[in-house]
Motif scaffolding. Structure first.
Motif, PDB file in Angstrom:
ATOM      1  N   LYS A 179       1.465  -1.359   0.030  1.00 50.91           N
ATOM      2  CA  LYS A 179       0.113   0.205  -0.223  1.00 50.91           C
ATOM      3  C   LYS A 179       0.694   0.908   0.057  1.00 50.91           C
ATOM      4  CE  LYS A 179      -3.644   2.217   2.610  1.00 50.91           C
ATOM      5  NZ  LYS A 179      -4.906   2.138   3.844  1.00 50.91           N
ATOM      6  N   TYR A 182       1.724   2.871  -3.118  1.00 52.46           N
ATOM      7  CA  TYR A 182       0.209   4.126  -3.988  1.00 52.46           C
ATOM      8  C   TYR A 182      -0.354   4.804  -3.081  1.00 52.46           C
ATOM      9  CZ  TYR A 182       1.340  -0.642  -6.984  1.00 52.46           C
ATOM     10  OH  TYR A 182       1.868  -1.978  -7.560  1.00 52.46           O
ATOM     11  N   LEU A 189      -6.729   2.801   0.354  1.00 55.93           N
ATOM     12  CA  LEU A 189      -6.687   3.300  -1.166  1.00 55.93           C
ATOM     13  C   LEU A 189      -7.691   2.719  -1.673  1.00 55.93           C
ATOM     14  CD1 LEU A 189      -4.497   3.038  -3.848  1.00 55.93           C
ATOM     15  CD2 LEU A 189      -3.981   1.022  -2.345  1.00 55.93           C
ATOM     16  N   VAL A 191      -9.515   0.677  -5.502  1.00 55.87           N
ATOM     17  CA  VAL A 191      -8.859   0.428  -6.448  1.00 55.87           C
ATOM     18  C   VAL A 191      -9.834   0.281  -7.651  1.00 55.87           C
ATOM     19  CG1 VAL A 191      -7.466  -1.532  -8.246  1.00 55.87           C
ATOM     20  CG2 VAL A 191      -6.025  -0.430  -5.281  1.00 55.87           C
ATOM     21  N   ARG A 219      -6.964   7.679  -1.893  1.00 54.87           N
ATOM     22  CA  ARG A 219      -6.382   7.781  -3.240  1.00 54.87           C
ATOM     23  C   ARG A 219      -6.921   6.161  -4.185  1.00 54.87           C
ATOM     24  NH1 ARG A 219      -2.650   9.747  -5.945  1.00 54.87           N
ATOM     25  NH2 ARG A 219      -1.561  11.418  -4.993  1.00 54.87           N
ATOM     26  N   VAL A 221      -6.445   4.036  -7.099  1.00 57.77           N
ATOM     27  CA  VAL A 221      -5.665   3.345  -8.955  1.00 57.77           C
ATOM     28  C   VAL A 221      -6.710   2.876  -9.660  1.00 57.77           C
ATOM     29  CG1 VAL A 221      -3.781   2.168  -9.012  1.00 57.77           C
ATOM     30  CG2 VAL A 221      -3.812   3.625  -7.288  1.00 57.77           C
ATOM     31  N   VAL A 223      -6.875   0.107 -13.243  1.00 61.30           N
ATOM     32  CA  VAL A 223      -5.329  -0.083 -13.194  1.00 61.30           C
ATOM     33  C   VAL A 223      -5.889  -1.109 -14.646  1.00 61.30           C
ATOM     34  CG1 VAL A 223      -4.791  -3.295 -12.531  1.00 61.30           C
ATOM     35  CG2 VAL A 223      -5.302  -1.499 -10.822  1.00 61.30           C
ATOM     36  N   VAL A 245      -5.334  10.779  -8.179  1.00 58.79           N
ATOM     37  CA  VAL A 245      -5.765   8.787  -9.258  1.00 58.79           C
ATOM     38  C   VAL A 245      -4.399   8.393  -9.767  1.00 58.79           C
ATOM     39  CG1 VAL A 245      -7.109   8.481 -11.006  1.00 58.79           C
ATOM     40  CG2 VAL A 245      -8.102  10.371  -9.751  1.00 58.79           C
ATOM     41  N   THR A 246      -4.014   7.654 -10.142  1.00 59.68           N
ATOM     42  CA  THR A 246      -2.778   7.113 -10.285  1.00 59.68           C
ATOM     43  C   THR A 246      -3.582   6.142 -11.476  1.00 59.68           C
ATOM     44  OG1 THR A 246      -1.600   7.187  -8.424  1.00 59.68           O
ATOM     45  CG2 THR A 246      -1.335   5.947 -10.246  1.00 59.68           C
ATOM     46  N   SER A 247      -3.206   6.024 -12.808  1.00 61.51           N
ATOM     47  CA  SER A 247      -3.462   4.987 -13.660  1.00 61.51           C
ATOM     48  C   SER A 247      -2.559   4.417 -14.020  1.00 61.51           C
ATOM     49  CB  SER A 247      -4.178   5.810 -14.890  1.00 61.51           C
ATOM     50  OG  SER A 247      -4.225   5.087 -15.778  1.00 61.51           O
ATOM     51  N   LEU A 248      -2.738   3.049 -14.025  1.00 62.66           N
ATOM     52  CA  LEU A 248      -1.855   2.245 -14.221  1.00 62.66           C
ATOM     53  C   LEU A 248      -1.877   1.037 -15.424  1.00 62.66           C
ATOM     54  CD1 LEU A 248      -0.530   0.581 -10.936  1.00 62.66           C
ATOM     55  CD2 LEU A 248       0.667   2.363 -11.998  1.00 62.66           C
ATOM     56  N   VAL A 257      -1.307  -4.596  -7.035  1.00 63.94           N
ATOM     57  CA  VAL A 257      -1.833  -3.602  -6.348  1.00 63.94           C
ATOM     58  C   VAL A 257      -3.911  -3.096  -5.418  1.00 63.94           C
ATOM     59  CG1 VAL A 257      -3.229  -2.743  -8.585  1.00 63.94           C
ATOM     60  CG2 VAL A 257      -3.146  -0.990  -7.056  1.00 63.94           C
TER      61      VAL A 257
END
Length: 370
Positions: A179, A182, A189, A191, A219, A221, A223, A245-248, A257
């Motif tokens: 964790k 991220y 977190l 997802v 946050r 994420v 995926v 915002v995280t984009s994988l 994740v």
């Protein structure tokens, strides 16, 4: 047995189910040939499955590449040269028609219905009639949920047996130590993982996240990748939450994740089953999802929450309540135990093997026999 398995190679549930089932069958001693336009991303690197690439020529005389004919040709050659005894397709369109063209009744055909092949493409007049004929002539049909089986009966006039999806709980397991990669220590977190098609409503996920951020530090994420990914990131920017915002885009190891998440979000307009949500449960991650399709058949109050499709306020509130609950740790443990108990890969593989054996003998199994 010498089995041909047909699937789409991407991150969607049908490709995941097909490639993982093919691998388990091959490890049981069957000779398995997997047909797809490229190597499915969830097929293990050390798999004994023999990959059979479907090459689709692109001739200027045609308005588009002819995938159906290319697949039919690949299957027909494999029946002759590899002596396939049975073909199992995943996602009916156009696989059921291609398999029928390739075999002309010489070997049994088993088709598994996964979702939009019934509810979206299946009702399109361009595909419905021929797909219905192909499915009605199959040796066996399965669907990944009761809801989807009922839809298939209305759409195609067939009565599939229900075999739920499996999840590898050795691969998908809690990963709390990750964790920190991220989210900050004081952040929750969240997802979401999918193929980012319009039906997944990733834009709704972003709107829900913005509402959650007004109440909790969190946050998100994302995926995976797909046609709606850029639009989702644009919405995040317009709502002022893009910094959280995280984009994988790569999804080779989504369990890393997902296993680190506090809650998994699934806002789909429709799901035949909802494989990503089941994988979250296996990771010990509670799920908040829309009450659509097959989701109510596996998402119980002990392991998550269901909300009405389109009610973004209720969705956000359900997530906030879970994250604020003193029972979140117990729910995480219950989620993993539930996935282990009810969606064991070996049990699901046994069910498919019984379908194959029945199809080889020309029998029809009652739903209770699977």
């Amino acid at each position: 047995m010498r089995i041909g398995v047909v699937c789409y190679p991407g991150l969607g549930g049908s490709g995941i189910v097909a490639s993982e089932l093919a691998d388990r069958l091959a490890r049981r001693g069957h000779r398995v040939f997997l047909f797809a336009t490229e190597l499915p991303m969830r097929l293990p690197e050390d798999s004994p499955v023999q990959f059979m690439p479907v090459e689709v020529p692109n001739y200027p005389v045609f308005p588009a590449p002819l995938y159906t004919l290319a697949l039919a040709g690949a299957l027909e050659r494999a029946v002759r040269e590899e002596h396939l005894e049975l073909i199992h397709t995943h996602y009916a369109i156009p696989h059921a028609v291609a398999a029928k063209l390739a075999t002309e009744g010489r070997i049994p055909l088993v088709h598994t219905l996964h979702g939009t092949d019934v509810t979206l493409l299946g009702i399109d007049p361009a595909y419905q009639t021929l797909t219905s004929k192909a499915l009605q002539k199959a040796s066996a049909l399965t669907a990944v949920s009761q809801h989807l089986a009922q839809q298939a009966q209305r759409t195609f006039g067939v009565n599939p047996q229900v075999i739920y999806n499996a999840v590898d709980t050795q691969r998908f397991r809690p990963n709390p130590g990750a964790k920190r990669f991220y989210a900050a220590q004081d952040e929750f977190l969240l997802v979401h993982a999918s193929n980012f098609r319009a039906v997944k409503r990733v834009g709704d996920i972003i709107h829900v996240f913005a509402k959650i951020r007004q109440k909790l530090r969190a946050r998100l994420v994302l995926v995976g990748t797909g046609p709606e990914r850029a639009e989702a990131l644009s919405i995040a920017h317009s709502l002022g939450v893009d910094d959280s915002v995280t984009s994988l885009a790569t999804a080779k190891n989504p369990e890393e994740v997902i296993g680190a998440a506090d809650v998994f979000l699934l806002a789909s307009e429709y799901e035949g089953f909802g494989q990503s949500g089941l994988e979250a449960l296996a990771c010990g991650v509670p799920v908040v999802a829309t009450r659509v399709g097959g989701i109510p058949e596996w998402l119980t109050p002990e392991v998550g929450r269901q909300v009405e499709f389109g009610d973004l306020e209720a969705f956000a509130q359900a997530v906030v309540e879970l994250l604020s609950s003193p029972h979140l740790a117990q729910m995480r443990e219950a989620a993993r135990q539930y996935a282990q108990a009810h969606f064991n890969p070996e049990t699901i593989t046994d069910q498919y093997e019984r379908v194959y054996a029945s199809a080889m003998q020309g029998k029809t199994l009652e739903p209770s026999e699977t």
